[in-house]
Design an enzyme around this catalytic site. Structure first.
Site, PDB file in Angstrom:
ATOM      1  N   ASP A   1      24.840  -2.702   1.646  1.00 21.74           N
ATOM      2  CA  ASP A   1      24.471  -2.775   0.147  1.00 21.74           C
ATOM      3  C   ASP A   1      25.674  -3.583  -0.568  1.00 21.74           C
ATOM      4  O   ASP A   1      26.558  -4.008   0.138  1.00 21.74           O
ATOM      5  CB  ASP A   1      23.847  -1.735  -0.671  1.00 21.74           C
ATOM      6  CG  ASP A   1      24.967  -0.411  -0.615  1.00 21.74           C
ATOM      7  OD1 ASP A   1      26.300  -0.709  -0.568  1.00 21.74           O
ATOM      8  OD2 ASP A   1      24.540   0.630  -0.866  1.00 21.74           O
ATOM      9  N   GLU A   2      25.820  -3.788  -1.697  1.00 21.27           N
ATOM     10  CA  GLU A   2      26.845  -4.416  -2.593  1.00 21.27           C
ATOM     11  C   GLU A   2      28.078  -3.771  -2.680  1.00 21.27           C
ATOM     12  O   GLU A   2      29.289  -4.128  -2.884  1.00 21.27           O
ATOM     13  CB  GLU A   2      26.494  -4.828  -3.780  1.00 21.27           C
ATOM     14  CG  GLU A   2      25.220  -5.474  -4.186  1.00 21.27           C
ATOM     15  CD  GLU A   2      23.951  -4.785  -4.246  1.00 21.27           C
ATOM     16  OE1 GLU A   2      24.022  -3.645  -4.978  1.00 21.27           O
ATOM     17  OE2 GLU A   2      23.030  -4.838  -3.449  1.00 21.27           O
TER      18      GLU A   2
ATOM     19  N   SER B   1      35.746  -7.960  19.115  1.00 17.90           N
ATOM     20  CA  SER B   1      35.304  -6.968  20.131  1.00 17.90           C
ATOM     21  C   SER B   1      33.863  -6.426  19.964  1.00 17.90           C
ATOM     22  O   SER B   1      33.169  -6.339  20.930  1.00 17.90           O
ATOM     23  CB  SER B   1      36.385  -5.998  20.561  1.00 17.90           C
ATOM     24  OG  SER B   1      36.265  -4.736  19.559  1.00 17.90           O
ATOM     25  N   ASN B   2      33.517  -6.219  18.804  1.00 11.25           N
ATOM     26  CA  ASN B   2      32.111  -5.584  18.542  1.00 11.25           C
ATOM     27  C   ASN B   2      31.075  -6.652  18.627  1.00 11.25           C
ATOM     28  O   ASN B   2      30.022  -6.493  19.158  1.00 11.25           O
ATOM     29  CB  ASN B   2      32.043  -5.137  17.168  1.00 11.25           C
ATOM     30  CG  ASN B   2      32.601  -3.750  17.076  1.00 11.25           C
ATOM     31  OD1 ASN B   2      31.846  -2.855  17.578  1.00 11.25           O
ATOM     32  ND2 ASN B   2      33.735  -3.341  16.554  1.00 11.25           N
TER      33      ASN B   2
ATOM     34  N   MET C   1      35.599  -8.766   6.957  1.00 16.10           N
ATOM     35  CA  MET C   1      36.342  -8.149   6.040  1.00 16.10           C
ATOM     36  C   MET C   1      36.180  -8.776   4.865  1.00 16.10           C
ATOM     37  O   MET C   1      37.240  -9.021   4.058  1.00 16.10           O
ATOM     38  CB  MET C   1      38.233  -8.154   6.497  1.00 16.10           C
ATOM     39  CG  MET C   1      38.284  -7.596   7.744  1.00 16.10           C
ATOM     40  SD  MET C   1      37.600  -5.882   7.771  1.00 16.10           S
ATOM     41  CE  MET C   1      38.816  -4.911   8.282  1.00 16.10           C
ATOM     42  N   ARG C   2      35.018  -8.860   4.428  1.00 12.13           N
ATOM     43  CA  ARG C   2      34.563  -9.192   2.856  1.00 12.13           C
ATOM     44  C   ARG C   2      33.372  -8.466   2.328  1.00 12.13           C
ATOM     45  O   ARG C   2      32.565  -8.262   3.073  1.00 12.13           O
ATOM     46  CB  ARG C   2      34.138 -10.698   2.868  1.00 12.13           C
ATOM     47  CG  ARG C   2      35.001 -11.738   3.098  1.00 12.13           C
ATOM     48  CD  ARG C   2      34.603 -13.233   3.214  1.00 12.13           C
ATOM     49  NE  ARG C   2      33.817 -13.436   1.980  1.00 12.13           N
ATOM     50  CZ  ARG C   2      34.531 -14.031   1.084  1.00 12.13           C
ATOM     51  NH1 ARG C   2      35.790 -14.618   1.173  1.00 12.13           N
ATOM     52  NH2 ARG C   2      33.731 -14.452  -0.116  1.00 12.13           N
TER      53      ARG C   2
ATOM     54  N   HIS D   1      31.893   0.758  10.786  1.00 10.98           N
ATOM     55  CA  HIS D   1      33.062   1.008  10.164  1.00 10.98           C
ATOM     56  C   HIS D   1      33.618   2.080  11.320  1.00 10.98           C
ATOM     57  O   HIS D   1      32.995   3.198  11.512  1.00 10.98           O
ATOM     58  CB  HIS D   1      32.910   1.397   8.724  1.00 10.98           C
ATOM     59  CG  HIS D   1      34.228   1.794   8.014  1.00 10.98           C
ATOM     60  ND1 HIS D   1      34.936   0.890   7.344  1.00 10.98           N
ATOM     61  CD2 HIS D   1      34.605   3.080   7.616  1.00 10.98           C
ATOM     62  CE1 HIS D   1      35.995   1.263   7.001  1.00 10.98           C
ATOM     63  NE2 HIS D   1      35.774   2.702   7.241  1.00 10.98           N
TER      64      HIS D   1
ATOM     65  N   ARG E   1      32.969 -15.638  -4.722  1.00 13.30           N
ATOM     66  CA  ARG E   1      32.103 -14.912  -3.687  1.00 13.30           C
ATOM     67  C   ARG E   1      30.605 -15.507  -3.469  1.00 13.30           C
ATOM     68  O   ARG E   1      30.347 -15.573  -2.494  1.00 13.30           O
ATOM     69  CB  ARG E   1      31.998 -13.309  -4.289  1.00 13.30           C
ATOM     70  CG  ARG E   1      31.503 -12.483  -2.849  1.00 13.30           C
ATOM     71  CD  ARG E   1      31.510 -10.971  -3.350  1.00 13.30           C
ATOM     72  NE  ARG E   1      32.850 -10.541  -3.730  1.00 13.30           N
ATOM     73  CZ  ARG E   1      33.654 -10.458  -2.826  1.00 13.30           C
ATOM     74  NH1 ARG E   1      33.523 -10.507  -1.525  1.00 13.30           N
ATOM     75  NH2 ARG E   1      35.064  -9.851  -2.926  1.00 13.30           N
TER      76      ARG E   1
ATOM     77  N   ASP F   1      31.125  -0.270   2.280  1.00 15.34           N
ATOM     78  CA  ASP F   1      30.965   0.865   3.316  1.00 15.34           C
ATOM     79  C   ASP F   1      30.032   2.150   2.628  1.00 15.34           C
ATOM     80  O   ASP F   1      30.510   3.206   2.849  1.00 15.34           O
ATOM     81  CB  ASP F   1      32.466   1.202   3.895  1.00 15.34           C
ATOM     82  CG  ASP F   1      33.342   0.156   4.280  1.00 15.34           C
ATOM     83  OD1 ASP F   1      32.795  -0.436   4.964  1.00 15.34           O
ATOM     84  OD2 ASP F   1      34.453   0.515   4.277  1.00 15.34           O
TER      85      ASP F   1
HETATM   86  C1  GAR Z   1      36.437  -2.757  14.111  1.00 13.26           C
HETATM   87  O1  GAR Z   1      37.304  -1.411  14.308  1.00 13.26           O
HETATM   88  C2  GAR Z   1      35.447  -2.400  12.876  1.00 13.26           C
HETATM   89  O2  GAR Z   1      34.846  -1.306  12.865  1.00 13.26           O
HETATM   90  C3  GAR Z   1      36.515  -2.746  11.600  1.00 13.26           C
HETATM   91  O3  GAR Z   1      37.333  -3.637  11.958  1.00 13.26           O
HETATM   92  C4  GAR Z   1      37.276  -3.626  13.569  1.00 13.26           C
HETATM   93  C5  GAR Z   1      37.052  -4.897  13.988  1.00 13.26           C
HETATM   94  O4  GAR Z   1      37.407  -5.177  15.500  1.00 13.26           O
HETATM   95  N1  GAR Z   1      35.790  -3.170  10.494  1.00 13.26           N
HETATM   96  C6  GAR Z   1      36.097  -2.388   9.185  1.00 13.26           C
HETATM   97  O5  GAR Z   1      36.824  -1.746   9.234  1.00 13.26           O
HETATM   98  C7  GAR Z   1      34.863  -2.940   8.339  1.00 13.26           C
HETATM   99  N2  GAR Z   1      35.075  -1.945   6.996  1.00 13.26           N
HETATM  100  P1  GAR Z   1      36.591  -6.160  16.133  1.00 13.26           P
HETATM  101  O6  GAR Z   1      36.908  -7.486  15.713  1.00 13.26           O
HETATM  102  O7  GAR Z   1      37.306  -6.390  17.596  1.00 13.26           O
HETATM  103  O8  GAR Z   1      35.370  -5.997  16.376  1.00 13.26           O
END
Ligand code: GAR
Length: 207
Positions: free
Chosen positions: A142-143, A14-15, A91-92, A110, A66, A146
């Site tokens: 960065d590495e 969605s983002n 998510m990596r 985040h 990685r 968050d």
């Molecule tokens: C969002 O809430 C984003 O901020 C979070 O995952 C969701 C993805 O939603 N990201 C994290 O937690 C990264 N650490 P989306 O796929 O609908 O954008």
């Protein structure tokens, strides 16, 4: 000249879709999303991007170290001359190799007010901690998880009746809003870094 954005995602997207809508509507001017990459083949975000006519590729990470994996992703982004990488539910953790390939050119969103509640399920973490406010953060990557300099944040009050899902939904609306704003500022070069502080400026930087 148009700036090229590369989006990385792992799921719903969605983002990513909100950024694409902002580019299409001119809220992020002089830019295009040149490629969307997912580490998961089944990510809904791939279809959402394709439905908008954006090139979207799955590059599965299974079985790869990685850095070996990141080399594939960096190559895909470089092939498209990407100026800015936007992590959107990706998510990596990025390897030092990846971060060095795009210095100060990787943003993440985040769903908490960092440095509170990094990692997984931050909305649940905020509720269980008893926080009265949470929100979302756009930061340079960065590495570390968050952890990079904070570009922009939005605050969302936590209601007594909230569940992780209802809180996540209200935070998500703010995510979509501030990610657009942050990407625009970064692409226009209207910021400078003082240590960890990102200061938004009226004028673009020289470089
Ligand atoms: C969002 O809430 C984003 O901020 C979070 O995952 C969701 C993805 O939603 N990201 C994290 O937690 C990264 N650490 P989306 O796929 O609908 O954008």
């Amino acid at each position: 000249m148009k700036k090229h954005i590369g989006v990385l995602l792992s799921g719903r997207g969605s983002n990513s879709d909100a950024l694409a809508a902002s580019v299409a509507a001119g809220r992020i001017p002089n830019a295009e999303i040149s490629i969307v990459v997912s580490n998961r083949e089944t990510a809904q975000g791939i279809e959402k991007a394709r439905a908008r006519g954006i090139e979207a590729r799955a590059i599965p990470s299974k079985g790869l170290e990685r850095e070996a994996y990141d080399k594939l992703v960096v190559a895909a982004l470089q092939e498209k001359n990407v100026d800015l990488v936007c992590l959107a539910g990706y998510m990596r953790l990025l390897s030092p190799y990846f971060v060095a390939a795009f210095p100060q050119r990787i943003l993440n969103i985040h769903p908490s007010l960092l440095p509170a509640f990094p990692g997984l399920e931050p909305q649940r973490q905020a509720l269980e901690h008893g926080a009265k406010f949470s929100g979302c953060t756009v930061h340079f990557v960065d590495e570390n998880l968050d952890a990079g300099p904070i570009m922009m944040q939005a605050v969302v009050p936590i209601e007594d009746s909230d569940t992780p899902d209802t809180l996540a939904e209200r935070i998500l609306r703010e995510e979509h809003r501030i990610y657009t704003e942050a990407v625009r500022i970064v692409l226009e070069g209207r910021y400078r870094l003082e240590g960890r502080r990102v200061l938004v400026t009226k004028q673009a930087r020289e470089n």
